[in-house]
Design a protein around this motif. Sequence first.
Motif, short mmCIF file in Angstrom:
data_model
loop_
_atom_site.label_atom_id
_atom_site.label_comp_id
_atom_site.label_asym_id
_atom_site.label_seq_id
_atom_site.Cartn_x
_atom_site.Cartn_y
_atom_site.Cartn_z
N UNK A 357 -50.59 -8.39 -11.37
CA UNK A 357 -50.51 -7.04 -12.28
C UNK A 357 -49.75 -7.46 -13.57
N UNK A 358 -50.39 -6.98 -14.71
CA UNK A 358 -49.63 -7.44 -16.05
C UNK A 358 -48.54 -6.38 -16.15
N UNK A 359 -47.23 -6.75 -16.28
CA UNK A 359 -46.13 -5.51 -16.50
C UNK A 359 -46.27 -5.06 -17.78
N UNK A 360 -46.02 -3.52 -17.80
CA UNK A 360 -45.98 -2.75 -19.06
C UNK A 360 -44.82 -3.37 -19.85
N UNK A 363 -40.67 -7.56 -21.73
CA UNK A 363 -39.71 -8.43 -21.17
C UNK A 363 -39.90 -9.00 -19.81
N UNK A 364 -40.86 -8.51 -19.06
CA UNK A 364 -41.05 -9.11 -17.62
C UNK A 364 -42.29 -9.96 -17.63
N UNK A 365 -43.13 -10.16 -18.74
CA UNK A 365 -44.28 -11.22 -18.93
C UNK A 365 -43.87 -12.26 -18.32
N UNK A 366 -43.02 -12.99 -18.81
CA UNK A 366 -42.62 -14.41 -18.63
C UNK A 366 -42.29 -14.45 -17.16
N UNK A 384 -51.34 -15.05 -20.19
CA UNK A 384 -51.64 -15.30 -21.52
C UNK A 384 -53.08 -14.82 -22.35
N UNK A 385 -54.00 -14.92 -21.33
CA UNK A 385 -55.29 -14.57 -21.51
C UNK A 385 -55.32 -13.17 -21.62
N UNK A 386 -54.65 -12.45 -20.51
CA UNK A 386 -55.16 -11.02 -20.33
C UNK A 386 -54.02 -10.29 -21.27
N UNK A 387 -52.91 -10.87 -21.43
CA UNK A 387 -51.98 -10.23 -22.40
C UNK A 387 -52.55 -10.01 -23.78
N UNK A 388 -53.05 -11.34 -24.10
CA UNK A 388 -53.73 -11.29 -25.54
C UNK A 388 -54.51 -10.13 -25.80
N UNK A 389 -55.20 -9.50 -24.90
CA UNK A 389 -56.25 -8.81 -24.82
C UNK A 389 -55.44 -7.40 -25.12
N UNK A 390 -54.40 -6.95 -24.87
CA UNK A 390 -53.72 -5.67 -24.71
C UNK A 390 -53.69 -4.96 -26.18
#
Length: 447
Positions: A357-360, A363-366, A384-390
């Motif tokens: 899961x990608x945290x909302x 600050x918790x992504x790392x 990084x891949x998924x997060x860049x799509x947000x």
Amino acid sequence: MPGPQLRRSQPMKSSPALAAAAAGLALLATACGGSGSGGDAGTGTAAQPVQITYWSWMPGTKEMAAEFNRTHKTVQVRFSEIPAGLNGGYDKLAKAVTAGNAPDVVNVEYQALPDLVTQGLLRDSTDELAKTVEGYAPDAVRSLVTLGGRTWAAPYDVGPQTLYYRKDLFAKYGVAVPTTWDEFKKAAQRVKTASHGEARILDFWGDDVATWAGLAQQAGARWYGSSGDAWTVDIADPATKKVADYWKDLVAGDLVLNHKAWSPEATKAVTDSRAIALIGASWSAGGIRTTYPKQAGQWAEAPLPNWGTPVTGAVGGSSFALTKDTEKAKAAAEFVTWATTDAAAVKARLAAGTSSALPAAETLRATAKDSFDASFFGGQDIYQVAGAQVPTIAKDWVWSPVHNSTSLSLQSGLGTAQKSGDFWPAFQAAQRAAEKSVTDRGLKLAD
């Protein structure tokens, strides 16, 4: 199936569509939702901790609850696993609320939240959770749990739709990772030809409503909204038809497999390398890793192909909600706040590798990246891949109070259409079903 940098929280900037939907829901929330003014046992002591109950079906939540109990003394959590939401979890919750034995905390998917609120199953948790949510959740996610100007849950994750693919087989068949849907169709033709008909680029899962909702959102559809105090339904819209026609062509042309979602046949197709890609979301990586362990190092994640502009849809994503009649709101909110904002909660939930899961919370992504073993993906930074799509998730998407029942109708129609690929009639039927559900629930339907 189923990170980049989200903006830090700012005052909410609601679009007209979101504002209207919220206004339309306000009357319902006031009338139907649980009050935030009920009794509260508060927190206990180390000798006599407050015991709260928590229901979930989501990967890693049992381990997360255990970590909370290990590190907290005045509040303790009794975890119970329940069926997934539409597979019986939400029905179980409704019955428990009626019987007076509901849990204190439950996980709720974003698309189900308006339904549960208008059924009166959840507590208006503005007093307990609003400030916390405002502190970490980006606007687009916060709007999914803020209904009628009130906070009904705390967001946990966000699920941009992405493409997972077999690096080794894409190379074997001479296929580049497609960036547009036109390129995807050409790649599908290439895979079929180069494999001499043994493989297909994708197992589409044409009966999966969540997949379709994300694809429709990406194409510009907005299935639900409001006009004044009335709900609008626009499932059978031109954008959705565009998507339905596209996949009809691929199915009719035998360019993709099209098994029932989550079925043994679908799993076997990927295990046997007959399907070499999957449409998923940020949370899918954990499931792929768990389901296909012998394919370690062969998978990668990429942005979902688009229609010419970098836009994607959101699939899934979940929140933590307090139930209507909890008498332990303060203790429950302490657990929810920890679960959605504390690095230790992320570590415990992701360490088992069953969840990605990608945290909302930005600050918790790392912490999420460090907690998930990415060796299955050859060390690729999937966060990084998924997060860049947000930031590319299509805006102004809202869910309606009748989406749960509409999903069941739509799933049935899509399942019937799988063999032929003629999916469009299922969306036309879902349009009628959703309109009827709105009026059957005593809600107002826009003309």
